[in-house]
Write a protein that holds these residues in place. Structure first.
Motif, mmCIF file in Angstrom:
data_model
loop_
_atom_site.group_PDB
_atom_site.id
_atom_site.type_symbol
_atom_site.label_atom_id
_atom_site.label_comp_id
_atom_site.label_asym_id
_atom_site.label_seq_id
_atom_site.Cartn_x
_atom_site.Cartn_y
_atom_site.Cartn_z
ATOM 1 N N ASP A 53 0.844 -1.196 0.000
ATOM 2 C CA ASP A 53 0.000 0.000 0.000
ATOM 3 C C ASP A 53 0.874 1.239 0.000
ATOM 4 N N PRO A 54 0.462 2.272 -0.753
ATOM 5 C CA PRO A 54 1.224 3.529 -0.721
ATOM 6 C C PRO A 54 1.071 4.210 0.633
ATOM 7 N N ILE A 55 2.139 4.833 1.088
ATOM 8 C CA ILE A 55 2.095 5.637 2.307
ATOM 9 C C ILE A 55 2.632 7.015 1.958
ATOM 10 N N GLN A 56 2.333 7.971 2.816
ATOM 11 C CA GLN A 56 2.780 9.345 2.551
ATOM 12 C C GLN A 56 4.299 9.376 2.433
ATOM 13 N N ASN A 57 4.763 10.040 1.386
ATOM 14 C CA ASN A 57 6.209 10.158 1.164
ATOM 15 C C ASN A 57 6.843 10.960 2.281
ATOM 16 N N LYS A 58 7.958 10.457 2.765
ATOM 17 C CA LYS A 58 8.698 11.148 3.814
ATOM 18 C C LYS A 58 10.088 11.430 3.294
ATOM 19 N N GLY A 59 10.452 12.690 3.276
ATOM 20 C CA GLY A 59 11.789 13.061 2.846
ATOM 21 C C GLY A 59 11.781 13.745 1.497
ATOM 22 N N ASP A 60 12.818 14.518 1.279
ATOM 23 C CA ASP A 60 12.976 15.205 0.006
ATOM 24 C C ASP A 60 13.248 14.195 -1.104
ATOM 25 N N PHE A 61 12.709 14.459 -2.260
ATOM 26 C CA PHE A 61 12.965 13.704 -3.478
ATOM 27 C C PHE A 61 12.362 12.301 -3.484
ATOM 28 N N VAL A 62 11.572 11.929 -2.469
ATOM 29 C CA VAL A 62 10.938 10.611 -2.448
ATOM 30 C C VAL A 62 9.760 10.620 -3.418
ATOM 31 N N GLU A 63 9.787 9.695 -4.346
ATOM 32 C CA GLU A 63 8.735 9.589 -5.356
ATOM 33 C C GLU A 63 7.643 8.617 -4.947
ATOM 34 N N LEU A 64 8.032 7.550 -4.268
ATOM 35 C CA LEU A 64 7.099 6.477 -3.946
ATOM 36 C C LEU A 64 7.527 5.802 -2.654
ATOM 37 N N SER A 65 6.571 5.623 -1.746
ATOM 38 C CA SER A 65 6.786 4.851 -0.528
ATOM 39 C C SER A 65 5.666 3.825 -0.429
ATOM 40 N N LEU A 66 6.063 2.576 -0.197
ATOM 41 C CA LEU A 66 5.104 1.484 -0.101
ATOM 42 C C LEU A 66 5.359 0.693 1.171
ATOM 43 N N VAL A 67 4.298 0.072 1.705
ATOM 44 C CA VAL A 67 4.442 -0.777 2.878
ATOM 45 C C VAL A 67 3.568 -2.017 2.711
ATOM 46 N N ASN A 68 4.071 -3.126 3.203
ATOM 47 C CA ASN A 68 3.288 -4.346 3.323
ATOM 48 C C ASN A 68 3.460 -4.807 4.756
ATOM 49 N N THR A 69 2.428 -4.619 5.565
ATOM 50 C CA THR A 69 2.524 -4.935 6.997
ATOM 51 C C THR A 69 2.510 -6.434 7.250
ATOM 52 N N LYS A 70 2.098 -7.238 6.289
ATOM 53 C CA LYS A 70 2.057 -8.690 6.485
ATOM 54 C C LYS A 70 3.437 -9.317 6.359
ATOM 55 N N ILE A 71 4.340 -8.712 5.551
ATOM 56 C CA ILE A 71 5.656 -9.330 5.338
ATOM 57 C C ILE A 71 6.552 -9.127 6.561
#
Length: 154
Positions: free
Chosen positions: A18-36
């Motif tokens: 799932d996408p999560i809010q980008n944190k940090g400069d220049f971050v294009e995409l942040s994803l998380v999978n809490t099951k893994i």
């Protein structure tokens, strides 16, 4: 896998993330999978440095932190491009976190992938390499000039 694009780069992203809010400069995409559990971060930044200078700076920074153990740091070929790869472990009071980073420079743009998870698993190699291999650069995001950098609006 699903497709991510920002007009500059296209890449495949894995199912179940799932996408999560980008944190940090220049971050294009942040994803998380809490099951893994695992997080994936993809960044693009302007740079005049080449991979050897980035390697030196990264290793100096990581070696200065006593809570980070660099397991592997080397140049590798992915597709027909040369990447700088760092595999490290970060120790906290509660656990140990694995971080795999892959960096690639083209047209004064640094493309960076970061995979973070709480265990070692060599079977993940194909998982993250498939994401990196899927990257298609449409055009450089940043253009560097004497005044700094600007967004490529061509």
């Amino acid at each position: 896998m699903t497709l991510f694009t920002n007009g500059f780069v296209t890449l495949k992203t894995p199912e179940g993330f799932d996408p999560i809010q980008n944190k940090g400069d220049f971050v294009e995409l942040s994803l998380v999978n809490t099951k893994i559990p695992m997080t994936i971060k993809f960044s693009i930044a302007p740079t005049l440095a080449g991979l050897p200078a980035i390697k030196d700076a990264m290793e100096e920074q990581l070696n200065a932190n006593p809570n980070i153990d660099v397991e592997t740091a080397d140049f590798i070929a992915i597709n027909e491009d040369i990447y700088y790869m760092i595999i490290s472990s970060i120790r906290t009071d509660k656990n140990e976190i694995k971080r795999n980073e892959f960096m690639f420079v083209k047209d004064n743009n640094l493309y960076s992938f970061e995979f973070v998870y709480p265990y070692a698993d060599a079977e993940l190699d194909d998982f993250y390499l498939n994401i990196i291999r899927s990257m298609e650069i449409k055009k450089p995001k940043y253009i560097i000039s004497d005044d700094g950098y600007k967004l490529n609006d061509e």
